[in-house]
Design a protein around this motif. Structure first.
Motif, PDB file in Angstrom:
ATOM      1  N   GLY A  49      15.642 -16.001 -46.280  1.00 42.10           N
ATOM      2  CA  GLY A  49      14.292 -15.111 -45.819  1.00 42.10           C
ATOM      3  C   GLY A  49      14.261 -13.972 -46.755  1.00 42.10           C
ATOM      4  O   GLY A  49      13.402 -13.440 -47.191  1.00 42.10           O
ATOM      5  N   ILE A  50      15.367 -13.266 -46.882  1.00 40.72           N
ATOM      6  CA  ILE A  50      15.493 -12.079 -48.047  1.00 40.72           C
ATOM      7  C   ILE A  50      14.769 -12.465 -49.407  1.00 40.72           C
ATOM      8  O   ILE A  50      13.899 -11.806 -50.022  1.00 40.72           O
ATOM      9  N   LEU A  51      15.077 -13.628 -49.928  1.00 39.39           N
ATOM     10  CA  LEU A  51      14.657 -14.123 -51.103  1.00 39.39           C
ATOM     11  C   LEU A  51      13.057 -14.556 -50.978  1.00 39.39           C
ATOM     12  O   LEU A  51      12.142 -13.898 -51.827  1.00 39.39           O
ATOM     13  N   LEU A  52      12.643 -15.040 -50.022  1.00 39.65           N
ATOM     14  CA  LEU A  52      11.141 -15.196 -49.732  1.00 39.65           C
ATOM     15  C   LEU A  52      10.409 -13.955 -49.531  1.00 39.65           C
ATOM     16  O   LEU A  52       9.466 -13.824 -50.281  1.00 39.65           O
ATOM     17  N   LEU A  53      11.026 -12.801 -49.240  1.00 38.10           N
ATOM     18  CA  LEU A  53      10.410 -11.625 -48.856  1.00 38.10           C
ATOM     19  C   LEU A  53      10.236 -11.010 -50.367  1.00 38.10           C
ATOM     20  O   LEU A  53       9.143  -9.894 -50.363  1.00 38.10           O
ATOM     21  N   LEU A  54      10.713 -11.268 -51.304  1.00 36.47           N
ATOM     22  CA  LEU A  54      10.681 -10.635 -52.751  1.00 36.47           C
ATOM     23  C   LEU A  54       9.220 -10.873 -53.103  1.00 36.47           C
ATOM     24  O   LEU A  54       8.551 -10.048 -53.846  1.00 36.47           O
ATOM     25  N   TYR A  55       8.595 -12.039 -52.809  1.00 37.99           N
ATOM     26  CA  TYR A  55       7.273 -12.546 -53.116  1.00 37.99           C
ATOM     27  C   TYR A  55       6.356 -12.457 -52.307  1.00 37.99           C
ATOM     28  O   TYR A  55       5.196 -12.711 -52.450  1.00 37.99           O
ATOM     29  N   THR A 177      -3.022 -10.709 -36.592  1.00 41.39           N
ATOM     30  CA  THR A 177      -1.995 -11.572 -35.993  1.00 41.39           C
ATOM     31  C   THR A 177      -1.162 -11.933 -37.006  1.00 41.39           C
ATOM     32  O   THR A 177       0.165 -11.904 -36.944  1.00 41.39           O
ATOM     33  N   LEU A 178      -1.398 -12.096 -38.209  1.00 44.05           N
ATOM     34  CA  LEU A 178      -0.373 -12.478 -39.402  1.00 44.05           C
ATOM     35  C   LEU A 178       0.260 -11.200 -39.617  1.00 44.05           C
ATOM     36  O   LEU A 178       1.551 -11.444 -39.601  1.00 44.05           O
ATOM     37  N   THR A 179      -0.197  -9.833 -39.718  1.00 46.18           N
ATOM     38  CA  THR A 179       0.624  -8.726 -39.927  1.00 46.18           C
ATOM     39  C   THR A 179       1.522  -8.655 -38.770  1.00 46.18           C
ATOM     40  O   THR A 179       2.699  -8.340 -39.023  1.00 46.18           O
ATOM     41  N   ARG A 180       1.177  -8.969 -37.545  1.00 41.28           N
ATOM     42  CA  ARG A 180       2.152  -8.727 -36.214  1.00 41.28           C
ATOM     43  C   ARG A 180       3.147  -9.814 -36.420  1.00 41.28           C
ATOM     44  O   ARG A 180       4.405  -9.425 -36.184  1.00 41.28           O
ATOM     45  N   PHE A 181       2.663 -10.937 -36.492  1.00 34.57           N
ATOM     46  CA  PHE A 181       3.852 -12.231 -36.560  1.00 34.57           C
ATOM     47  C   PHE A 181       4.797 -11.824 -37.684  1.00 34.57           C
ATOM     48  O   PHE A 181       5.970 -12.234 -37.576  1.00 34.57           O
ATOM     49  N   PHE A 182       4.360 -11.054 -38.947  1.00 36.76           N
ATOM     50  CA  PHE A 182       5.249 -10.808 -39.852  1.00 36.76           C
ATOM     51  C   PHE A 182       6.068 -10.081 -39.702  1.00 36.76           C
ATOM     52  O   PHE A 182       7.352  -9.921 -39.783  1.00 36.76           O
ATOM     53  N   GLY A 183       5.851  -8.967 -38.848  1.00 32.47           N
ATOM     54  CA  GLY A 183       6.466  -7.968 -38.255  1.00 32.47           C
ATOM     55  C   GLY A 183       7.437  -8.494 -37.197  1.00 32.47           C
ATOM     56  O   GLY A 183       8.878  -8.049 -37.246  1.00 32.47           O
ATOM     57  N   PHE A 184       7.236  -9.315 -36.279  1.00 30.64           N
ATOM     58  CA  PHE A 184       8.136  -9.966 -35.501  1.00 30.64           C
ATOM     59  C   PHE A 184       9.059 -10.608 -36.255  1.00 30.64           C
ATOM     60  O   PHE A 184      10.310 -10.572 -35.881  1.00 30.64           O
ATOM     61  N   HIS A 185       8.709 -11.347 -37.186  1.00 27.79           N
ATOM     62  CA  HIS A 185       9.723 -12.291 -37.779  1.00 27.79           C
ATOM     63  C   HIS A 185      10.698 -11.536 -38.624  1.00 27.79           C
ATOM     64  O   HIS A 185      11.896 -12.188 -38.882  1.00 27.79           O
ATOM     65  N   VAL A 186      10.390 -10.659 -39.417  1.00 26.04           N
ATOM     66  CA  VAL A 186      11.244  -9.981 -40.449  1.00 26.04           C
ATOM     67  C   VAL A 186      11.902  -8.767 -39.759  1.00 26.04           C
ATOM     68  O   VAL A 186      12.851  -8.204 -40.348  1.00 26.04           O
ATOM     69  N   ALA A 187      11.344  -8.027 -38.766  1.00 20.82           N
ATOM     70  CA  ALA A 187      12.295  -6.984 -38.440  1.00 20.82           C
ATOM     71  C   ALA A 187      12.452  -7.074 -36.942  1.00 20.82           C
ATOM     72  O   ALA A 187      13.766  -6.631 -36.616  1.00 20.82           O
ATOM     73  N   VAL A 188      11.590  -7.257 -35.706  1.00 18.77           N
ATOM     74  CA  VAL A 188      11.754  -7.207 -34.391  1.00 18.77           C
ATOM     75  C   VAL A 188      12.917  -8.314 -33.968  1.00 18.77           C
ATOM     76  O   VAL A 188      13.986  -8.040 -33.506  1.00 18.77           O
ATOM     77  N   LEU A 189      12.451  -9.774 -34.461  1.00 21.39           N
ATOM     78  CA  LEU A 189      13.354 -10.819 -33.952  1.00 21.39           C
ATOM     79  C   LEU A 189      14.944 -10.649 -35.019  1.00 21.39           C
ATOM     80  O   LEU A 189      15.906 -10.948 -33.995  1.00 21.39           O
ATOM     81  N   PRO A 190      14.867 -10.345 -36.112  1.00 26.23           N
ATOM     82  CA  PRO A 190      16.050 -10.289 -36.670  1.00 26.23           C
ATOM     83  C   PRO A 190      17.156  -9.143 -35.745  1.00 26.23           C
ATOM     84  O   PRO A 190      18.271  -9.433 -35.510  1.00 26.23           O
TER      85      PRO A 190
END
Ligand code: HEM
Length: 348
Positions: A49-55, A177-190
């Motif tokens: 996930g961290i690697l994908l975040l780079l791009y 929705t996309l921005t929100r789901f991104f926030g859930f996926h990379v910050a809130v849920l981890p």
């Protein structure tokens, strides 16, 4: 060096704890590996996930293109994305295997009720990871599956519309929705998973691994270090083999870019782990007597979920007897329902 560290960190206690940690050996010992395999796959998720975040870029105009770039231009980008997607699915599968093995080994019973409850939260969070991550590539299937999923949330009585608006960041699935789901996926849920994992693993250390109620008296014990740990490493190695083969032989597809103005493609369905409730809702007629069918289905799922969450509390009778047959029966029934309805949802 050892004496220096010992003086500052006092590692003797930890060493002592590990030296005395044991794992019961019986015919079902292999099922104890699945909690660890789930943990291993979660670590893979974090690293890839961290690697994908780079791009990756979380906007409707760039999300699809950034994933396309990862898959075609970044060295081994296709493999990293494929490993991340396959590992997400395998992790949810192994979490389910782990949960059902806890049920059939009756490991939820006193004093492990909180271990069970923290596990339930972890499973819900893992499903949340799957649901939020699915939308991120912004392709046709993920877009419409998110519409279907958030529509289901909207049908929940009373809190549903507010819940759907909170998930979508508006009235419909879109850029918000996309921005929100991104926030859930990379910050809130981890953050939440890390917290609950610490609780879960802390409780497992506190109580040790349970011995099934039907195991023979004086069941032999295996030292955790190195005997069980080396076996667990072999299980991780096998999991890595399965994951690597799936990711390389069946690279995760990207499909076509989402077009919010296009009609929903025929036969749209959610990810496999949401198929059973999805298909059940489809089977219920629109009205049963005076009640709306969807409402009745959701109420049924709510009741089922609450009884499952509360399993450790009804598993023991007032007289303190463990209702092993009742729990095993409930486990078999739920497993059969999930398997049959997921398969039907997939093929129909
Ligand atoms: C999704 C992420 C999860 C992770 C990473 C995880 C990890 C682990 C690990 C490493 C162990 C110790 C080894 C073992 O018994 O397998 C364990 C034990 C346990 N887990 Fe989980 N778990 C997860 C989800 C769940 C779920 C969904 C449940 C049930 C609702 C659950 C309930 C338990 C219980 C009751 C134990 C104690 C087992 C015993 O003492 O025999 N866990 N978990």
């Amino acid at each position: 060096m050892q004496a220096w560290l010992e003086e500052r960190l006092g590692l003797e206690g930890v060493r002592e704890f590990i030296a005395h940690k044991t794992v019961p050996v019986h015919s079902a010992t292999m099922w104890y590996y699945f909690g660890g395999i789930t943990l291993f796959l979660f670590v893979i998720q974090v690293l890839t996930g961290i690697l994908l975040l780079l791009y990756y870029r979380p906007t409707p105009t760039e999300a699809y293109e950034s994933v396309q770039f990862i898959m075609t231009r970044v060295s081994f980008g296709w493999l990293v994305r494929s490993v991340h997607s396959w590992s997400a699915n395998l992790m949810i599968l192994t979490a389910f295997v782990h949960m059902f093995s806890v049920v059939f080994l009756h490991a939820y019973r006193r004093p492990r009720e909180l271990t069970w409850l923290s596990g339930i939260v972890l499973l819900a969070l893992a499903l949340g990871f799957g649901f939020s991550g699915y939308l991120l590539p912004w392709n046709t299937i993920s877009y419409f599956a998110t519409k279907v999923g958030t529509d289901m949330a909207a049908a929940v009585p009373w809190a549903g519309p507010a819940l759907a608006r909170f998930l979508r960041g508006g009235e419909d699935v879109g850029g918000a929705t996309l921005t929100r789901f991104f926030g859930f996926h990379v910050a809130v849920l981890p953050a939440l998973v890390t917290m609950f994992l610490l609780v879960h693993l802390g409780l497992v250390q506190k109580f040790g691994i349970s011995i099934p109620p039907n195991a023979p008296r004086n069941v032999p014990q295996m030292p955790f270090a190195p005997n069980f740990f080396l076996r667990e490493l072999m299980a991780w190695y096998a999991a890595l083999g399965v994951l690597g083969s799936l990711a390389a032989l069946f690279p995760w597809e990207l499909g076509a870019k989402a077009d919010p103005f296009a009609p929903a493609p025929a036969g749209i369905r959610p990810e496999w782990y949401f198929l059973a409730p999805f298909y059940t809702l489809k089977l219920i007629p629109s009205h049963v007597l005076f009640i709306e069918g969807e409402l009745l289905g959701l109420a049924g799922f709510g009741l089922l979920a609450v009884s499952w969450i509360m399993l450790p509390f009804w598993a023991t009778s007032r007289a303190g007897m463990l209702r092993t047959r009742l729990v095993t029966g409930a486990g078999v029934a739920l497993l059969a329902y999930l398997a049959v309805f997921s398969a039907l949802g997939y093929w129909r």
